[in-house]
Enzyme design. Structure first.
Site, PDB file in Angstrom:
ATOM      1  N   ARG A  26      -2.767  10.419   7.420  1.00 35.20           N
ATOM      2  CA  ARG A  26      -2.917   9.140   7.186  1.00 35.20           C
ATOM      3  C   ARG A  26      -2.610   7.922   5.580  1.00 35.20           C
ATOM      4  O   ARG A  26      -2.922   8.121   5.349  1.00 35.20           O
ATOM      5  CB  ARG A  26      -4.494   8.197   7.149  1.00 35.20           C
ATOM      6  CG  ARG A  26      -4.619   7.569   8.100  1.00 35.20           C
ATOM      7  CD  ARG A  26      -6.015   6.864   8.856  1.00 35.20           C
ATOM      8  NE  ARG A  26      -7.007   7.171   7.006  1.00 35.20           N
ATOM      9  CZ  ARG A  26      -7.041   5.608   6.848  1.00 35.20           C
ATOM     10  NH1 ARG A  26      -6.205   4.622   6.476  1.00 35.20           N
ATOM     11  NH2 ARG A  26      -8.405   6.300   5.739  1.00 35.20           N
ATOM     12  N   PHE A  45       0.895  -1.411   0.264  1.00 34.74           N
ATOM     13  CA  PHE A  45       0.298   0.493   0.270  1.00 34.74           C
ATOM     14  C   PHE A  45       0.689   1.383  -0.249  1.00 34.74           C
ATOM     15  O   PHE A  45       2.089   1.131   0.238  1.00 34.74           O
ATOM     16  CB  PHE A  45      -0.887  -0.136   1.388  1.00 34.74           C
ATOM     17  CG  PHE A  45      -2.103   0.151   1.063  1.00 34.74           C
ATOM     18  CD1 PHE A  45      -2.885  -0.959   0.139  1.00 34.74           C
ATOM     19  CD2 PHE A  45      -2.817   1.122   1.878  1.00 34.74           C
ATOM     20  CE1 PHE A  45      -4.422  -1.026  -0.037  1.00 34.74           C
ATOM     21  CE2 PHE A  45      -4.631   1.059   1.565  1.00 34.74           C
ATOM     22  CZ  PHE A  45      -5.007   0.168   0.611  1.00 34.74           C
ATOM     23  N   LEU A  63     -15.698   5.154  -2.543  1.00 41.43           N
ATOM     24  CA  LEU A  63     -14.378   4.884  -2.597  1.00 41.43           C
ATOM     25  C   LEU A  63     -13.278   4.002  -3.889  1.00 41.43           C
ATOM     26  O   LEU A  63     -14.051   2.912  -3.833  1.00 41.43           O
ATOM     27  CB  LEU A  63     -13.690   3.531  -1.017  1.00 41.43           C
ATOM     28  CG  LEU A  63     -12.508   4.079  -0.824  1.00 41.43           C
ATOM     29  CD1 LEU A  63     -11.353   5.139  -1.435  1.00 41.43           C
ATOM     30  CD2 LEU A  63     -12.244   2.946   0.274  1.00 41.43           C
ATOM     31  N   HIS A  89      -9.021  11.100  -0.526  1.00 42.13           N
ATOM     32  CA  HIS A  89      -8.699   9.773  -1.168  1.00 42.13           C
ATOM     33  C   HIS A  89      -8.478  10.598  -2.281  1.00 42.13           C
ATOM     34  O   HIS A  89      -9.193  11.423  -2.793  1.00 42.13           O
ATOM     35  CB  HIS A  89      -9.395   8.952  -0.744  1.00 42.13           C
ATOM     36  CG  HIS A  89      -8.601   7.232  -0.786  1.00 42.13           C
ATOM     37  ND1 HIS A  89      -8.503   6.855  -1.998  1.00 42.13           N
ATOM     38  CD2 HIS A  89      -8.703   6.828  -0.408  1.00 42.13           C
ATOM     39  CE1 HIS A  89      -8.213   5.812  -2.169  1.00 42.13           C
ATOM     40  NE2 HIS A  89      -8.203   4.968  -1.128  1.00 42.13           N
TER      41      HIS A  89
END
Lengths: 262, 599
Positions: free
Chosen positions: B411, B121, B251, B237
């Protein structure tokens, strides 16, 4: 721009009826979008559950043109354009208001299934399980608890009296999930036979048809569960063999990993 | 007002996503009388939408991974605004919490030798995310839910908490709210309260968040006198769906890029190579060939720029679209179809396949997806003490997205699911310790409860005026256009003015129908939280005159080293909303050295 008529059940435990709302149609919308537009316009008090709007949480279950479906995953353009779209609450559960039903039956059944009880860890502190041994359980754990399988199941759909001694497809599948879990040690067979009504399912596969996650509830869940419970009743050695002779350490498998994509 | 339904518990946990469930499990395991209160049905909280995985340095795929590297990645990803102690605890404890989930029945994907598989990731040096295809959040919430059921925790479903209540000693003592099904009020007394209410994304127009993410916990803590920090740090995002409009913002997991997907502009170019920031240049590939080799060999190649931290990727996509190189519906292309086999995509990304196929008519095994930034996650929130999750109000604890500190200014993907279980547990421990040691029994003031309820019920009787949906709509437009991914002083000032007007309108909204399961009225009772939190975000964004992580200022495009050492703290002082810079906690030298190159 074309228009669409939504025929939505409005009411409460004392009764109710369908009400029509006519709105402009927009490209790419789902039934839940229509409900939201009705809330933001003519009927702000129209009750409906929803959360993720992506088919992942299982909140917005309803009966759309008579079929149990998720409102967020039902595209308007797949429904007949020349007639009103009917949206009704799930019939198997008592109505709270409009499209919202009291699904507490399901949460009560969940409590009656004895929980997961794992065997001890390996000496190195890990649990070893092969992917092929967790595939089956993972299929059942895709369940988003929309309860559409419970809604469509004819054992309880029009037979309130059966709810006391029948768990329904969602929870028979949960039992099979635990039964096939490589680490679980608990025996739930008697309970399934005597209290959770496994025999009452006569495998019409309606639950499989409505599952938005495309889980093969009947073929992979309930039928194998029935076989195991029958085995247990008539051939306890065979059951015991299956339960304890699982591989504790899987062989090295030729599967892809994250580090070696195709 | 007549007598209302009331309950007494040792620990009341508000919110039943991953953090709330984990906190309740801890308190119940200690033998305390524990309640779990949630706005939706159990198992439907926003955690269920998490896709990619939970970051934990298990070292199953890369044995060289360890907590020190995870700590470093988390701090650098957060542009060092993080609370170092939270980042340390998180990196150290995440593996134990993942293993614990397995002992509670979770079935993660496996390595060839039967251990928990880990995936790559953004911002993580090694493949670190424990996962189940692309439905890891569902696995986590179901595992915790089933554990909570096995422990017979009292769950109050579809119960909205309006306000926290303190007693004469200033200690947290209870809460008041209503049942959504009936609209009837309910109050709790508690020796300690844990907030686990999740995020705030509902105040933006394009968001991955559900209706529940209205910032109730941030707002209620603020009203109760607790400190909020880093409220300007909102994560957009990089990859949300952009079409059809009905799903804009939904998402698209970072796992697509972790598993080999790349971003392209309308010219077909992998544009991320043009946006590698200095801070990550040393560890990012600068050719497509090296980037492609990295998937098989992390040791001898550097990471593809598509896997830079989310703030970098989101800004880059924004810039490409602005430069006229976007996709037909205003995003860019995310392509995994030409890079991986259909079989691989089906197995690794089943939900994404399903989502695009059914909602957009796009087959991601043969076509590129169109994606663009979407409001996703709140790094800021309630200030907590790292070890105990205690807020600055005695007896009030917070964990998960509502708490601030772990993620700093940005984050990393995968760190939120591990956050939930690491700090959910710690909040449960902190609250349990507090409840056991509390001086005096909690008491709540019936007059205060009456005031809160009267205010909540007021829209039901009003005539005329706005619908709560209109106010929500205008707030979403305001936050989207003025407090979005790129910010500037004049727009933030305008936003603060507009939020002020919206607060006045929210105080006058009228609602049709009765109390029983009335979404219009429910929204009217969410508006005060949404507006309070939106104001705090705008104020924080105005005062942080630099660009850092998720907070980007057009008029201050660079980070300011001096501002990198402070949190902006917002609190109510005598009814005044104040904002004050305060020094970050100082990191011990042995941790600071881990942040340098070579570690």
């Amino acid at each position: 721009m074309s228009e669409v008529t939504m025929r939505i059940w409005r009411g409460d435990p004392t009764g109710g009826d369908f009400e029509n709302y006519t709105l402009p149609a927009n490209e790419g919308e789902v039934v839940l979008d229509m409900v939201h537009r009705i809330q933001a316009g003519p009927a702000p008090d129209l009750a409906c559950r929803w959360n993720c709007k992506a088919g992942k949480c299982g909140s917005c279950s309803a009966e759309i043109n008579g079929m149990p479906r998720l409102m967020c995953m039902t595209r308007m353009d797949e429904l007949p354009a020349d007639q009103p779209v009917t949206v009704a609450p799930m019939r198997t559960f008592p109505v709270i208001r409009d499209l919202v039903t009291d699904v507490s039956f399901n949460f009560e059944v969940a409590k009656r299934i004895p929980s997961f009880a794992p065997r001890p860890r390996e000496a190195d502190g890990t649990y070893r399980m092969a992917q092929m041994d967790v595939d089956r359980g993972q299929e059942f754990r895709k369940c988003i608890e929309c309860f559409l399988c419970q809604d469509v199941c004819h054992v309880i759909r029009d037979h309130e009296e059966n709810k006391a001694h029948y768990a329904g497809p969602r929870f028979l599948m949960r039992a099979m999930e635990l039964e096939s879990h490589p680490l679980d040690t608990r025996d739930r067979r008697e309970l399934l036979r005597k209290e959770l009504g496994l025999a009452m399912c006569n495998i019409t596969k309606c639950c499989t048809e409505v599952c938005p996650e495309h889980i093969k509830i009947t073929d992979n869940g309930i039928i194998p569960l029935k076989e195991r419970v029958v085995d247990a009743a008539y051939d306890p050695i065979a059951w015991l063999g299956r339960k304890i002779l699982r591989r504790s350490r899987p062989p090295v498998l030729e599967t892809e990993t994250a580090a070696s994509p195709a | 007002m007549p007598e209302i339904e009331s309950h007494d518990f040792d620990v009341v946990v508000i919110g039943a996503g991953g953090a709330g469930l984990r906190a309740a499990i801890e308190a119940k395991g200690r033998g305390l009388r524990t309640a779990l209160v949630c706005k939706s049905l159990l198992g439907k909280a926003h955690t269920v939408m998490a896709e990619g995985g939970a970051a934990a340095a298990l070292g199953n795929v890369y044995p060289e991974d360890n907590w020190q590297v995870h700590f470093r990645d988390t701090m650098r990803g957060g542009k060092l605004l993080n609370n170092w102690r939270m980042a340390e605890l998180h990196a150290k404890e995440a593996p134990d919490r993942i293993n614990e989930l397995e002992s509670w029945g979770a079935l993660f994907d496996r390595t060839p030798d039967g251990r928990i598989l880990q995936r790559d990731f953004g911002g993580h040096r090694y493949a670190r995310l424990a996962h189940v295809g692309d439905r890891t959040g569902l696995e986590m919430i179901r595992t915790l839910q089933q554990r909570a059921v096995a422990m017979d925790i009292d769950v109050f479903m579809e119960c909205k908490i309006l306000r926290l209540l303190t007693d004469g000693s200033g200690q947290m003592s209870g809460a008041v709210g209503y049942w959504r099904a009936t609209g009837e009020p309910v109050s709790f007394t508690a020796r300690a309260i844990v907030l686990a209410t999740g995020g705030i994304g509902r105040s933006w127009k394009y968001t991955t968040n559900s209706w529940e993410s209205t910032g109730d916990g941030d707002a209620m803590a603020f009203w109760a006198g607790a400190d909020l920090i880093d409220m300007e740090a909102v994560q957009f995002h990089p990859t949300g769906m952009v079409w059809p409009m009905s799903v804009r913002g939904l998402l698209v997991t970072e796992g697509v890029r972790g598993d080999g997907g790349v971003l392209r502009n309308s010219e077909g170019k992998r544009f991320m190579f043009d946006y590698i920031p200095e801070m990550f240049a040393a560890e990012t590939a600068d050719t497509e060939a090296e980037a492609d080799r990295w998937y098989d060999d992390h040791a001898n190649n550097r990471r593809p720029p598509e896997l830079l931290p989310r703030d970098e990727v989101a800004r880059s996509i924004n810039a490409e679209v602005k430069a006229g190189r976007g996709s037909p519906h205003g995003g860019v292309f995310l392509d995994i179809a030409t890079r991986r086999s259909a079989e691989y995509i089906h197995r690794r990304l089943p939900s994404m396949y399903h989502q695009f196929k059914e909602l957009a008519g796009v087959d991601i095994t043969t076509e590129a997806m169109e994606v663009g930034p979407t409001c996703h996650y709140m790094m800021g929130g309630v200030r907590v003490e790292a070890d105990t999750a205690a807020t600055t109000v005695a007896g009030l604890f917070a964990a998960g997205e509502v708490a601030a500190g772990l993620h700093g200014a940005n984050r990393l993907g995968g760190n939120s699911l591990s956050d939930l279980i690491v700090f959910g547990r710690r909040a449960g421990m902190g609250a349990s310790d507090y409840a056991e040691g509390r001086s005096g029994d909690p008491s709540v003031d019936p007059a205060e409860i009456d005031t809160v309820l009267a205010e909540a019920f007021a829209p039901l009787g009003r005539e005329g005026a706005d619908s709560p949906y209109d106010v929500q709509h205008d707030l979403q437009e305001t936050m989207q256009s003025l407090v979005g991914i790129i910010r500037t002083e004049s727009e933030l000032v305008e936003a603060i003015d507009k939020i002020g007007e919206l607060r006045e309108r929210a105080g006058r909204v009228s609602v049709k129908g009765g109390r029983a399961y009335n979404p219009g009225w429910n929204l009217a009772t969410d508006l005060p939280s949404m507006l309070t939190v939106s104001l705090a975000v705008a104020k924080g964004a105005l005062d942080r005159r630099e660009s850092r992580g998720g907070h980007t200022r057009d008029d201050y495009p660079k980070p300011d080293p001096a501002l990198g050492k402070i949190n902006l703290v917002q609190r109510l002082v005598d009814g005044e909303h104040t904002i004050t810079p305060e020094e970050l906690p100082t990191m011990p030298a042995e941790l600071a050295v881990l942040l340098e190159e070579g570690h």
